[in-house]
Design a protein around this motif. Structure first.
Motif, PDB file in Angstrom:
ATOM      1  N   GLY A 269      30.707 -13.395   5.723  1.00  0.00           N
ATOM      2  CA  GLY A 269      30.541 -12.071   5.142  1.00  0.00           C
ATOM      3  C   GLY A 269      30.103 -11.079   6.211  1.00  0.00           C
ATOM      4  O   GLY A 269      30.543  -9.937   6.234  1.00  0.00           O
ATOM      5  N   GLY A 270      29.227 -11.565   7.111  1.00  0.00           N
ATOM      6  CA  GLY A 270      28.708 -10.695   8.157  1.00  0.00           C
ATOM      7  C   GLY A 270      29.762 -10.292   9.170  1.00  0.00           C
ATOM      8  O   GLY A 270      29.599  -9.304   9.879  1.00  0.00           O
TER       9      GLY A 270
ATOM     10  N   PHE B 156      32.502  -8.884   8.726  1.00  0.00           N
ATOM     11  CA  PHE B 156      32.961  -7.521   8.463  1.00  0.00           C
ATOM     12  C   PHE B 156      32.118  -6.524   9.242  1.00  0.00           C
ATOM     13  O   PHE B 156      32.626  -5.594   9.856  1.00  0.00           O
ATOM     14  N   VAL B 157      30.801  -6.739   9.157  1.00  0.00           N
ATOM     15  CA  VAL B 157      29.883  -5.776   9.744  1.00  0.00           C
ATOM     16  C   VAL B 157      29.878  -5.893  11.266  1.00  0.00           C
ATOM     17  O   VAL B 157      30.014  -4.902  11.980  1.00  0.00           O
TER      18      VAL B 157
ATOM     19  N   ASN C 117      32.733  -4.435  13.023  1.00  0.00           N
ATOM     20  CA  ASN C 117      32.703  -2.977  13.046  1.00  0.00           C
ATOM     21  C   ASN C 117      31.698  -2.447  14.063  1.00  0.00           C
ATOM     22  O   ASN C 117      31.949  -1.440  14.707  1.00  0.00           O
ATOM     23  N   VAL C 118      30.556  -3.124  14.197  1.00  0.00           N
ATOM     24  CA  VAL C 118      29.559  -2.675  15.166  1.00  0.00           C
ATOM     25  C   VAL C 118      30.150  -2.709  16.571  1.00  0.00           C
ATOM     26  O   VAL C 118      29.991  -1.770  17.354  1.00  0.00           O
TER      27      VAL C 118
ATOM     28  N   VAL D  58      38.160  -4.060   6.102  1.00  0.00           N
ATOM     29  CA  VAL D  58      37.418  -2.853   5.720  1.00  0.00           C
ATOM     30  C   VAL D  58      38.344  -1.648   5.749  1.00  0.00           C
ATOM     31  O   VAL D  58      38.344  -0.809   4.844  1.00  0.00           O
TER      32      VAL D  58
END
Lengths: 313, 279, 299
Positions: A251-252, A254-255, A258-259, A270
């Motif tokens: 799940g992480g 995705f984040v 993007n970072v 996303v």
């Protein structure tokens, strides 16, 4: 043997159900994608053709069967946005996401195993206190904030590593490695916090178990006891947590992607969500769910391998 | 102060750091001669298990402070370094714990658990250790010993697990066996079998035995001498007939008074238990 | 006087976290009176300004005062955390307890559905819901509520499962108490301590998840100053005006850290196995409405 068969069937069944779920959720979205796509140039005839191409004609069951058959043939449909085959778009990115996560998990284990062992061995001393304080802090820093801090320290302040992006290792291996360090570290640190705590607690638990005392009564040295008894028994609960952590990391992804502007499947998803590119969203969610279920399945199988009581049940 | 004693505990005090209140043992002295069976009796919290742990060196110095002397074959174990103490424990002292089901590591095969100390401390090869492990299982009268070596603890019964624990304790021919409530967690019929086994092994291997129990009835059957403990002190000791027939301390009388009542309640079991006496 | 003894009975983590939370609450409450600038008021004159007395956290690229944005972000996070926590507990408590107490078909149906939901990572699930509902602050909030209700229910179910076969429940049953009475007056008070810890954890997780969704651009829409949104908007300026990124990042971490410390501290404080404090009972009694303490009926 029965345990393994049961687990594998269960895993496959969950993948099937989740594919059904993903498929129906996307179809719950109100509105006609074909009409949305055509906008002002709406033409009923063309819309019908478009719906056929998008796999939106026919009954729900027909649609699902057509979709899943195509998926088994490696055909994931076409992007709403640019009409490109989804499979092709996702393929390369999937490999990169796997690279990110596998590398990150390795870093995470390299941090958490020594950290857990050191703090369990020095329980109550400064090493233990330091490691525990650090993990509490780590548990509270959200993954993307951790990424931002890492970028700030290593890229903005120290200028030693790139702030993000991805370089093809075939072009420049060293630069690729440099670009991977921060994402790996981010994944690894986020994962290590909880894992090292659980490892520490499991080691301390195993050290206090009756069978450890029995082994001590046999005159075995602490080193022998640790080697034969403590680490093996502590690894079972830790393994479960590692599996959970990898699930969170999926799940992480995705984040984190993007970072670090990392061109993986999470970043793509996303983007696809904000563009309402349903075939893309559908496929990548199916991939993430399958990955998550596979990780859990592998953990279950490995757990059975360690603990005979589970595999013989 | 018998110089022929195998174990001689002198003024032993044990105080647990984390437990407030009086020490677990205060100035306790105990002699065990070679081949003798001593019964340690008392209710839970009397310090009888702590004494057993202290002799075997199983108390963590981080948890407990020990003072006094524990002489084993004239060597003071409390001044011996940890490593030598460990070797003595491995070769000279066997220990049987109360709960057989948690005494064995659930993740390791029985064969592995039995051979590990033989290889690590006894310097045996893997094959020799396996042969010895099978012998040990035969000695504690476990059927199909070859097969048991490849089984995990959860695959065998509680009584059999306790036999495995006994086999492991005897693996290096100890001269002292400490049995800490070895039958409490077992069914009554199995209890009798285990007691019989212990008695036979004690005789054939000519070991000393410290038998820790809250049950005076069992102790009467096993021990030559009885030591009654209460609140970390020895309140009475002497030959088993003498103490049981003619208890001086009111506490011992109290313990004794409780046996018939129990026997009455559990008559069917007790009968089979006492019936095995002659074997 | 009573307050003082109660305060002394708390462990360090709880005390520190109370200070931290109090500080954040105070800061976000008085912020509107400290600065005349509104959080989405543009054109304060300059852009990308460093910290000054007038603008303690600087000014972002659109000329907005960062101090009022970050403090409003704290309020927003607290609102979301609180809403998600209270809704999920409100639904989770009856569902979880009933499912555990009633058992049977209801319970197994409930468990199967939850198993299915747990087959997806949380954030992925939130993204799926956002895809269906469309992105925005309210849909993100709704998605979080939808996700945390089953998590809370499952937790409460397992807590209630451990209680339902206890003697005091059987005693109540024998006395002819109704299902509602047993669940509400007997089981609930006894799992209340773990519910407090669960609530704190959901509070923290919801804040994290909302920040992540907003960071990804599927949560709060501009100009809403969600902490996650502030971070995305300013990340591009990390090299030139790093304070615009670092300050909200630290604020978010500080907020979550204080909640995690509180949860950790409460868990130890309320754990009946670790009875190291004689004052502990007082809060327990308050929590369990003086009915029962640590599994025993006091009444």
């Amino acid at each position: 043997m029965k345990y393994y068969v049961l687990r594998i069937t269960g895993g496959l069944l969950t993948i099937f159900v989740s594919s059904l779920l993903v498929f129906s959720l996307i179809r719950l979205i109100p509105g006609d994608p074909a009409a949305e796509l055509m906008g002002l140039a709406f033409d009923p005839k063309l819309a019908h053709l478009l719906r056929i191409r998008l796999g939106l004609e026919g009954s729900f069951v027909q649609q699902y069967i057509a979709w899943i058959t195509a998926v088994f043939h490696g055909d994931f449909g076409y992007s709403f946005i640019n009409g490109a085959p989804v499979g092709q778009e996702i393929g390369d990115r999937l490999i990169r996401t796997v690279q990110l996560l596998v590398g990150g998990v390795i870093v995470g284990l390299l941090i958490s195993i020594p950290a857990g062992i050191v703090s369990a061995r020095n329980k109550g001393k400064w090493q233990d206190g330091g490691i525990m304080a650090f993990t509490t802090l780590m548990l509270s820093v959200p993954q993307f904030v951790l990424g931002i801090f890492l970028i700030y320290i290593f890229a903005v302040r120290m200028h030693v590593l790139p702030a993000g992006g991805w370089i093809d290792p075939h072009d420049n291996f060293v630069e690729w490695l440099k670009s991977m360090v921060l994402p790996w570290l981010c994944v690894g640190m986020a994962m290590s916090a909880f894992t090292s705590r659980v490892l520490r607690a499991s080691i301390l638990d195993a050290k206090n178990m009756d069978y450890t005392r029995t082994a001590r009564s046999w005159g075995l040295s602490e080193k022998e006891i640790a080697k034969k008894h403590v680490y093996k028994n502590a690894s079972a609960p830790t393994l479960t947590v590692v599996g959970l952590e990898i699930g969170y990391l999926l799940g992480g992804a995705f984040v984190i992607e993007n970072v670090f502007a990392y061109p993986g499947i999470g970043q793509l998803t996303v983007k696809a969500i904000s563009q309402r590119d349903y075939p893309m969203v559908q496929t990548s969610i199916l991939i993430f769910a399958t990955g998550f279920i596979l990780v859990n399945l592998i953990v279950d199988l490995a757990y059975g391998f360690i603990d005979p009581r589970i595999r013989q049940r | 102060m018998n110089s022929l004693s195998l174990v001689s505990v002198r003024n032993l005090s044990v105080d647990f750091w984390r437990v407030a209140g009086p020490p677990a043992l205060s100035s306790v002295s105990l002699e065990v001669s070679p081949g003798e069976a001593v019964g340690l009796v008392g209710e839970s919290g009397s310090g009888k298990s702590t004494l057993g742990f202290a002799i075997a060196g199983l108390l963590d110095p981080n948890d407990a402070q020990l003072s006094g002397e524990i002489l084993f074959k004239s060597q003071n174990l409390l001044t011996t370094n940890q490593d030598d103490y460990r070797k003595i424990r491995g070769s000279e002292i066997g220990y049987i714990f109360q709960d057989a089901s948690s005494s064995l590591n659930p993740l390791l095969k029985i064969g592995k658990q039995l051979t590990h100390p033989l290889m690590a401390n006894g310097g045996m090869s893997k094959n020799d250790a396996m042969v010895r492990a099978k012998e040990l299982l035969d000695m504690v009268e476990i059927s199909q010993s070859e097969r048991r070596l490849n089984q995990y603890p959860h695959e065998i019964s509680g009584g059999m697990k306790q036999r495995v624990v006994i086999a492991a304790a005897l693996s290096r021919d100890p001269s002292l066996l400490i049995a800490d409530e070895p039958t409490t967690a077992l069914d009554v019929t199995v209890q009798a079998q285990i007691i019989d086994l212990l008695l036979r092994l004690k005789k054939s291997l000519s070991m000393s035995l410290i038998f820790i129990s809250h049950d005076l009835g069992v102790v009467a059957r096993v021990a030559d001498r009885v030591v009654v403990m209460k609140d970390g002190n020895i309140v009475e000791s002497g030959g088993v007939e003498q103490v049981l027939a003619n208890p001086k301390e009111s506490y011992t009388q109290l313990l004794l008074a409780n046996i018939p009542k129990l026997r009455h309640v559990d008559q069917s079991h007790s009968l089979s238990f006492w019936g095995t006496n002659e074997r | 006087m009573k307050l003082v003894t109660w305060w002394r009975s708390l462990n360090t983590r709880i005390r520190v976290s109370i200070f931290m939370l109090f500080f954040l609450a105070l800061l976000s409450a008085i912020a509107p009176f400290l600065t005349p600038f509104h959080s989405d008021q543009m054109g304060t004159g300059q852009t990308l300004l460093g910290p000054t007395w007038k603008h303690p956290f600087g000014i972002d690229s659109m000329g907005r005062d960062q101090f009022s944005r970050v403090t409003e972000g704290i309020r927003l996070s607290a609102f979301i955390g609180f809403t998600v926590m209270s809704t999920s507990l409100l639904v989770g408590i009856p569902v979880g307890i009933l499912s555990a107490y009633k058992g049977g078909l209801l319970d197994s149906l409930f468990s199967r559905v939850l198993d299915l939901l747990f087959a997806f990572p949380n954030l992925l699930l939130a993204l799926v819901f956002v895809t269906i509902l469309g992105s925005g602050s309210w849909t993100a909030l709704l998605a979080l509520v939808i996700i945390y209700i089953p998590i809370a229910s499952r937790f409460i179910r397992s807590a209630a499962l451990a209680e339902k076969d206890r003697d005091y429940v059987s005693a109540a049953k024998v006395n002819g108490a109704s299902t509602f009475r047993i669940c509400a007056r007997h089981i609930l008070p006894n799992i209340a301590p773990s519910l407090l810890v669960l609530g704190t954890n959901i509070f923290a997780f919801a804040i994290l998840a909302e920040a992540a969704l907003s960071y990804l651009g599927v949560g709060a829409k501009p100009p809403t100053p969600s902490l996650g949104k502030i971070l995305t908007e300013n990340q591009g300026f990390i090299t030139t005006s790093s304070h615009l990124v670092i300050i909200p990042a630290i604020t978010l971490s500080f907020l979550v850290l204080s909640l995690n410390l509180l949860g950790d501290g409460l868990r130890d404080y309320l754990d009946p196995k670790k009875s190291n404090s004689r004052h502990k009972k007082s809060l327990l009694q308050v929590l369990s409405r003086k009915k029962s303490v640590a599994g025993k009926v006091v009444d």
